[in-house]
Structure formats: structure tokens, C-alpha cells
Design an enzyme around this catalytic site. Structure first.
Site: not given
Ligand code: GLA
Length: 458
Positions: A190, A49, A145, A143, A233
Site C-alpha cells: 500500500d 496477501h 488503503s 480495503g 479495520n
Molecule cells: C493490506 C496490507 C497489504 C497487503 C494487503 C493484502 O492492505 O496493508 O500490505 O498485505 O492487505 O494483500
């Protein structure tokens, strides 16, 4: 670094998964795919974050990815199908405007985000017709991606199908922006790692300008991913955007306290740059300026000298209009502290001092505590899983990705991996039938994988 994603010649029938997707494609569309493209998911090792605050992060790509088989035609339509029957077929006309429904984040909207990003970049009207079969191996809502990998895969597919070419860095920037059509104000980690990853290396990803630097991970340890089995989500809830908004407001409050030009500063990193301060000095500034009690809207408006109307339109996003209180002190403390841990992690990897595994583990543990206590983006199951990982032999363990569920990443000395996996299995997965059923895809060792690529049949 400014090359396009690689085009790899592959013997499709030598790879079981590619062959299966090809067969599905042929059964579905009665023709063979012209090309394949894939984009990987990621695990973030440290730096949670903080990308949307302008700070560097340290992820690696995982082996799991989103794969597309594609044919190009003049049907005037984009037709999508997914090997997972849970995700329904979809088609859209190439001559219509692509509309993304934020209220209803269905799987194909992520694909359309990528299509729209490339369409806008090149001003392509109409887009070429395509038939696609998508096959994903990244566990969804965990989490890792999976959604950004789908956006990145779609961007690559659209670029290739329309015979365009772009460097990876630009693709990553386009896909970061166009994923925001879904409504979450993501930071770019990501999409960047999905395109810029290289096998065997974690990457320090820096923003503005975007660049990725190799980080060699220790040979003596492996990274193990474990899913707490609580689904998240981020597009379907407002947790994520609330944190983005809190950081934006904290930026304004710190800037105001130091009499900086509020209108120019949007991210916590901008305040640091403007003040030419160290991260330690920024932490001291947070203590001095922001109080730990939550801020009400009224207090923020009064301090920033803005109207309630300006507050809603300039600082809040569509899905955060209902929020009444904002924890600015805790969020800013997390961000500046975490930004510092990323730099420490990278320098420990580079210098490899004695006990360096312990040092990296300690940074991961501090990161988790900060996410849990200051950023409040963990959940009880994830905290329990992290504790189990630590007592099962990990030297460091933390939530990874947006949080509020999903996965933990643990650093485990190589000689302890087998006992670690068995202990976590027994303590977290086996006692609960639902978790036990998900264990195979929920607990695994991960090595740094390569970035997105196009595959052409040899
Ligand atoms: C998600 C967002 C990223 C990042 C993370 C937390 O994956 O897509 O851009 O902010 O949360 O680190």
C-alpha cells in the site's frame, strides 16, 4: 525512480477541493497553509496477501487520496484537524515521545505513525511545530488503503515541514515499517504504490529490493471498484495478523522438511529462494509436507522442536496469542499459487495474446476463489457481490485489499460498462436501503492515478 516525490506548483483556487481545504484551514488557524501534500489509496488488481511473504503484487493507485494542508511554526506542537467532523481534533507536543496506542486505533495514530517514521529516520528532536487540516476522499475501512494513505501523507508532510528530502522508495520503506506501530504486520504494497504510482500505469511491485515496474493495462477494458459495504479495520481485529503468523509457521515447517536453516527463513519466498525451486515445485512441496487438517500448537512445537514459550514469543504477535489452530497447508497453497498468477497476469499484459481480456479475467477469478477457499479472507457479502459482478458482464472479479469485507475489483469490457453498473446497482445496492445510501461512493470506475506529491501555491 530514486527521486523524491514531486513538488507541483498549483493554482489552488482553480481546484474546488483545495480551495475548500484552504478555507477550512484559514478559519481554523487564522493563517494560510504553507503547502499541501497528498497520498493516494490503491486498488490491488492481483496478488493478495503475498507481499508480506516476499512476493510481488500488482496494484494501481486510485484517484481518491488523503490531502493535507500544512503550516509550519514554532509553537512546539503538532495540531491536527480533519474536515470530517467524525474525526476529532488532536494535538501532540513536539518534545514528547510519540506514543501509538495499539488497543485503540484512532485516526490520528495513523498520522503519528508517519511523523514518527520520519523523526526516527533523521533523528529530529524536536520536530518543527505544524498545524494541519486533513481531508480524505478514500472510503474508510473498505480495503482501498485509506489508512496507509494517511501514514504516507503524514510522512511526506513531516519530511517537507522539517526540510528534509528522501527518495520515494525510501519513503515507502519507512512508511511500511512505521505503520506497524499500529500493530498490523503489513507487507508494504500500500505504501509502495502510494509513493511510486504513475498516472495511467498499474505497477508490478517487487520487494527486497523494493522496485516498481510499469504494467500497461488493456485499453479494451476498465476496472470497476464496488464496495460490499461490510466495514473492515485490520488494526481492530486479529484476522490479518493470524494469516501473517500462519505463513511464518508454514515457512518454518517447509524449511524444516528440507533441512534448511530455520532461523534465517521468515517468509514463504525465502524458502523458494533457498531451494532454487519454481512456484510449481513449491506447490508440490506444500502437498508433500503439509497436511490439510489444522495444526495445533503442540504439533507445531513438536515438529519444530521449540518450547511453547518460544512459540509464543518468536512466532506469534501480540494480538494472536489466543489462536489455537493454524491452517498451514491452505495458506501456503494460496501464497505460492497467487504469486504465480501475478507473474502470469503481468506477462499476459505484456504479450497481449488473442483473448487476453479473458485470460486476465480468468486469473482474477482464480485469485478470488483462492482467497475465499484457501485463505478464507472473504465474507458472504463480498462473495455475493463478486458473483453479481460476473453475471453483470465482468470478465473477472475478485476481492481486493485485506478482505473480510470492503471492495471487489472487476474487469469490464469498455462497451459493457454502463449496463454493468446498472445491473450491479439493481442487484446489490438498490434492494438494501443502507447500501443504496452508500452507492455513490461505493461503485465507480477507476483509472490508474499518480503517486504522492507536495503542492505549492503558485
Ligand atoms: C493490506 C496490507 C497489504 C497487503 C494487503 C493484502 O492492505 O496493508 O500490505 O498485505 O492487505 O494483500
Amino acid at each position: 525512480m530514486d527521486e523524491s516525490p514531486p513538488k507541483i506548483k498549483a493554482v489552488i483556487c482553480a481546484d474546488g477541493r483545495l480551495q475548500n481545504v484552504k478555507n477550512t484551514f484559514e478559519t481554523k488557524y487564522g493563517e494560510s497553509p504553507l503547502f499541501f501534500a497528498y497520498a493516494p489509496g490503491r486498488v490491488n488488481l492481483i496478488g493478495e496477501h503475498i507481499d508480506y511473504c516476499g512476493y510481488s503484487v500488482l496494484p494501481m493507485a486510485i484517484e481518491q487520496n488523503v490531502l493535507a494542508a500544512v503550516s509550519v511554526n514554532n509553537s512546539g506542537t503538532i495540531v491536527l484537524s480533519n474536515t470530517n467532523p467524525q474525526y476529532k481534533d488532536f494535538s501532540v507536543s513536539c518534545s514528547e515521545d510519540i506514543v501509538i496506542d495499539r488497543e485503540n486505533p484512532m485516526w490520528h495514530y495513523y498520522f503519528l505513525c508517519g511523523v514518527k517514521g520520519i523523526q526516527e529516520k533523521f533523528g529530529i528532536t524536536p520536530l518543527v511545530g505544524m498545524s494541519c487540516v486533513i481531508d480524505g476522499t478514500i472510503p474508510p475501512s473498505s480495503g482501498l488503503s485509506s489508512s496507509s494513505a494517511l501514514v504516507c501523507c503524514a510522512g511526506l508532510v513531516t519530511m517537507e515541514a522539517n526540510q528534509k528530502s528522501l527518495p520515494k522508495v525510501e519513503l515507502a520503506e519507512i512508511c511500511t515499517k512505521c505503520e506497524r506501530y499500529i500493530g498490523t504486520e503489513g507487507g508494504g504494497m500500500d505504501q509502495s504504490i502510494s509513493y511510486l504510482a504513475e498516472r495511467g500505469m498499474a505497477k508490478l511491485i517487487e520487494f527486497q529490493p523494493l522496485r516498481a515496474t510499469d504494467v500497461k493495462l488493456p485499453d479494451e477494458a476498465v476496472f470497476v471498484i464496488s464496495n460490499c459495504c461490510v466495514e473492515v479495520n485490520k488494526a481492530a481485529s486479529s484476522h490479518y495478523n493470524i494469516r501473517v503468523v500462519e505463513c511464518r509457521i508454514a515457512t518454518k515447517m517447509l524449511a524444516r522438511a528440507r533441512k534448511l536453516d530455520l532461523s534465517k527463513l521468515l517468509r514463504l519466498a525465502d524458502v523458494q529462494t533457498e531451494l532454487k525451486a519454481s512456484l510449481k515445485q513449491m506447490l508440490a512441496l506444500v502437498e508433500e509436507v503439509l497436511h490439510p487438517e489444522p495444526y495445533s500448537r503442540e504439533e507445531i512445537c513438536r515438529l519444530l522442536e521449540i518450547t511453547a514459550e518460544q512459540f509464543s514469543t518468536e512466532l506469534l504477535s501480540t494480538n494472536t496469542q489466543h489462536v489455537t489452530h493454524f491452517r498451514l497447508h491452505q495458506r501456503a497453497r494460496h501464497v505460492y499459487g497467487e504469486a504465480d498468477r501475478v507473474l502470469q497476469f503481468k506477462s499476459v499484459c505484456e504479450s497481449q495474446p488473442d483473448e487476453f481480456i479473458q485470460l486476465l479475467g480468468e486469473l482474477m477469478n482464480q485469485s478470488h476463489a483462492s482467497c475465499r477457499d484457501l485463505y478464507e479472507c472473504s465474507c458472504p457479502e463480498l462473495d455475493q457481490l463478486v458473483d453479481i459482478c460476473l453475471s453483470s458482464g465482468a470478465v473477472g472479479s475478485r476481492l481486493t485489499g485485506a478482505g473480510w469485507g470492503g471492495c471487489a475489483v472487476s474487469m469490464v469490457p469498455c462497451e459493457k460498462v454502463e449496463t454493468f453498473l446498472q445491473a450491479v446497482r439493481e442487484a446489490y445496492y438498490l434492494p438494501d436501503p443502507r447500501r443504496a445510501a452508500m452507492e455513490k461512493q461505493s461503485l465507480f470506475v477507476s483509472k490508474p492515478g499518480g503517486g504522492a506529491a507536495v503542492l505549492l501555491e503558485e
